[in-house]
Scaffold this active site. Structure first.
Site, mmCIF file in Angstrom:
data_model
loop_
_atom_site.group_PDB
_atom_site.id
_atom_site.type_symbol
_atom_site.label_atom_id
_atom_site.label_comp_id
_atom_site.label_asym_id
_atom_site.label_seq_id
_atom_site.Cartn_x
_atom_site.Cartn_y
_atom_site.Cartn_z
ATOM 1 C CD GLU A 131 94.794 49.028 33.197
ATOM 2 O OE1 GLU A 131 95.097 49.090 34.423
ATOM 3 O OE2 GLU A 131 95.253 49.785 32.330
ATOM 4 N N PRO A 132 92.936 44.241 35.067
ATOM 5 C CG PRO A 132 94.621 42.635 35.270
ATOM 6 C CD PRO A 132 94.253 43.876 34.516
ATOM 7 N N GLY A 133 92.667 45.501 37.561
ATOM 8 C CA GLY A 133 92.266 46.366 38.683
ATOM 9 C C GLY A 133 91.367 47.521 38.286
ATOM 10 C CB ALA A 134 90.959 49.733 35.819
ATOM 11 C CB SER A 136 82.654 49.313 37.458
ATOM 12 O OG SER A 136 82.003 48.077 37.266
ATOM 13 C CD1 TRP A 160 87.651 41.703 32.284
ATOM 14 C CD2 TRP A 160 87.201 39.644 31.554
ATOM 15 N NE1 TRP A 160 87.611 40.875 33.374
ATOM 16 C CE2 TRP A 160 87.318 39.599 32.956
ATOM 17 C CE3 TRP A 160 86.909 38.462 30.867
ATOM 18 C CZ2 TRP A 160 87.174 38.429 33.683
ATOM 19 C CZ3 TRP A 160 86.754 37.292 31.590
ATOM 20 C CH2 TRP A 160 86.885 37.284 32.980
ATOM 21 C CD GLN A 281 44.162 28.849 31.744
ATOM 22 O OE1 GLN A 281 44.250 29.042 32.956
ATOM 23 N NE2 GLN A 281 43.013 28.877 31.108
ATOM 24 N N GLY A 341 62.052 22.005 29.259
ATOM 25 C CA GLY A 341 62.218 20.884 30.192
ATOM 26 C C GLY A 341 63.648 20.370 30.145
ATOM 27 C CD GLU A 365 80.807 48.749 25.445
ATOM 28 O OE1 GLU A 365 81.455 47.697 25.583
ATOM 29 O OE2 GLU A 365 81.290 49.759 24.922
#
Ligand SMILES: Cc1cc2nc3c(=O)[nH]c(=O)nc-3n(C[C@H](O)[C@H](O)[C@H](O)COP(=O)(O)OP(=O)(O)OC[C@H]3O[C@@H](n4cnc5c(N)ncnc54)[C@H](O)[C@@H]3O)c2cc1C
Length: 385
Positions: A131-134, A136, A160, A281, A341, A365
């Site tokens: 959620e927006p506030g939950a 990790s 998300w 190398q 490059g 995750e």
């Protein structure tokens, strides 16, 4: 670039899948739909075909219509998908996690109704925890489920959420009680019967697959749509993480391996200072470092897979695999850009996309920092959160 220890059966399965991915997926995802959402009617037939190769259905038991594959084989197949298209690996992973949850914790009627479609690659699930506030800390979830007669009324915002646009149903974690850990419960919402609002999120990587916000506004679901026991969602989510992190690790391996393959091809062809750049190398050293990183990530992933398959607790090993493989994806894809490059940041070459996709892997995750805390807690017995 392959596994060192593959049985003949595993090799045949991987080769057959690789041929299909090369023929039907490679240019579709990396050229036609590069950086735009693959529509569901294009993705659907691919998912059905992938199920014939053992994706999503692989780990589901034969009694439930799956193949009952061993964990390492399932992960080897999954790595092939991620190495061809990190974007495609997301719906495969999410449907795999959904099938796992349904098989392990859903009541029989829900399982009978929703698992077969996933197993056959015909339907899509989303799993809505964040959620927006939950993020990790899922114990801070605020979306609510309030009892209403024999059903529940759901309200809240999830963010998300992978597969949102594709999803036919949603397994959603809601607060049913005040206890931060024991007050969370899973509910299954059928998109037709219990409509939820879905909004795509624009993002830097995984741009061909769906990552969404989901809004629940007084959505009523019947009591029988509870998945697992009331108050059991956090425990079930944490136990799902052990398995799902190994799949995310394999996504990291797939991205890193593909970046290495692209770098090997390019450095073997591009000439500067009178020879192919692979002959310089410092370039050779970078290629060696990339190869070791990829193999270390894969070995950690397969170790965790073996342990889970053997029924052993593998929280630390899954966290180590996810941590290392996610960071390897970022490091190796960045090195592959450097070795190309100026061409490395051109849309003409795949490595710029791989580097963008890789950035996402250490976030979902469980972030890299959360994996570090889990590993350290297992080592010391001291919890940092
Ligand atoms: C591509 C993608 C797909 C996703 N799919 C899903 C999905 O399908 N379903 C779902 O529910 N969620 C999904 N997520 C959400 C994902 O699980 C969260 O983004 C993740 O848990 C991190 O939460 P957050 O973004 O709120 O970051 P936060 O938790 O706010 O973290 C921000 C930073 O703080 C650090 N941090 C936080 N707490 C601690 C701590 N205690 N110690 C040290 N560092 C800490 C983190 O490591 C991070 O670096 C997805 C995310 C992404 C990017």
């Amino acid at each position: 670039m392959g596994h060192v220890f593959r049985t003949e059966t595993q090799q045949l399965a991987v080769d057959a899948l690789r041929r299909y991915l090369q023929a039907e997926v490679e240019s579709l995802y990396n050229r036609d739909y590069r950086d735009r959402l693959v529509p569901k009617d294009v993705l659907g037939p691919i998912m059905r075909r992938l199920s014939e190769f053992g994706l999503v259905c692989g780990l589901v038991g034969e009694a439930d219509g799956g193949l009952g594959l061993d964990w390492p084989t399932a992960l080897m197949l999954f790595e092939e998908v991620a190495a061809t298209s990190p974007d495609l690996s997301v719906p495969v992973a999410i449907n795999t996690f959904g099938a796992h949850l349904l098989e392990k914790v859903a009541p029989e009627p829900l399982k009978a109704r929703y698992l077969p479609g996933l197993v056959r690659g015909e339907t899509f699930v989303s799993i809505a925890v964040s959620e927006p506030g939950a993020g990790s800390n899922p114990a801070e979830i605020r979306a609510t489920a309030r009892r209403d007669g024999d059903g529940w009324i759901l309200n809240g915002e999830k963010t998300w959420i992978s597969n949102g646009t594709y999803s036919d149903f949603l397994i959603c974690t809601c607060r049913t009680g005040d206890d931060p850990r024991r007050g969370l419960t899973h509910f299954l919402l059928d998109r037709e019967a219990h409509p939820y609002e879905v909004l795509e999120i624009a993002k830097v990587g995984y741009t061909s697959q769906s990552t969404t916000q989901i809004f629940l506004d007084d959505v009523r679901v019947p009591g029988e749509n509870m998945v697992g026991p009331e108050g059991g969602a956090l425990r079930n989510t944490l136990s799902l993480f052990e398995s799902s992190r190994v799949f995310v690790a394999a996504q990291g391996v797939g991205i890193a391996r593909r970046a290495l393959e692209e770098a090997l091809r390019y450095t073997g062809e591009r000439r500067q200072h009178g020879k192919v750049i692979a002959g310089h190398q410092l370039v050779a050293a970078m290629l060696a470092e990339m190869a070791v990183n990829v193999d270390a990530a894969r070995l950690l992933t397969l170790r965790a897979a073996e342990m889970i398959g053997a029924g052993l607790p593998a929280e630390m090993e899954a966290a180590m695999a996810k941590y290392h493989a996610a960071e390897a994806a970022v490091t190796v894809s960045r090195q592959a850009v450097q070795l190309h490059g100026g061409n490395g940041i051109s849309r003409e070459f795949l490595v710029e996309k791989l580097a963008r996709d890789a950035l996402l892997v250490p976030i979902y995750e469980g972030t890299t920092q959360i994996q570090q805390l889990i590993i350290a807690r297992a080592l010391t017995g001291v919890a940092a959160f």
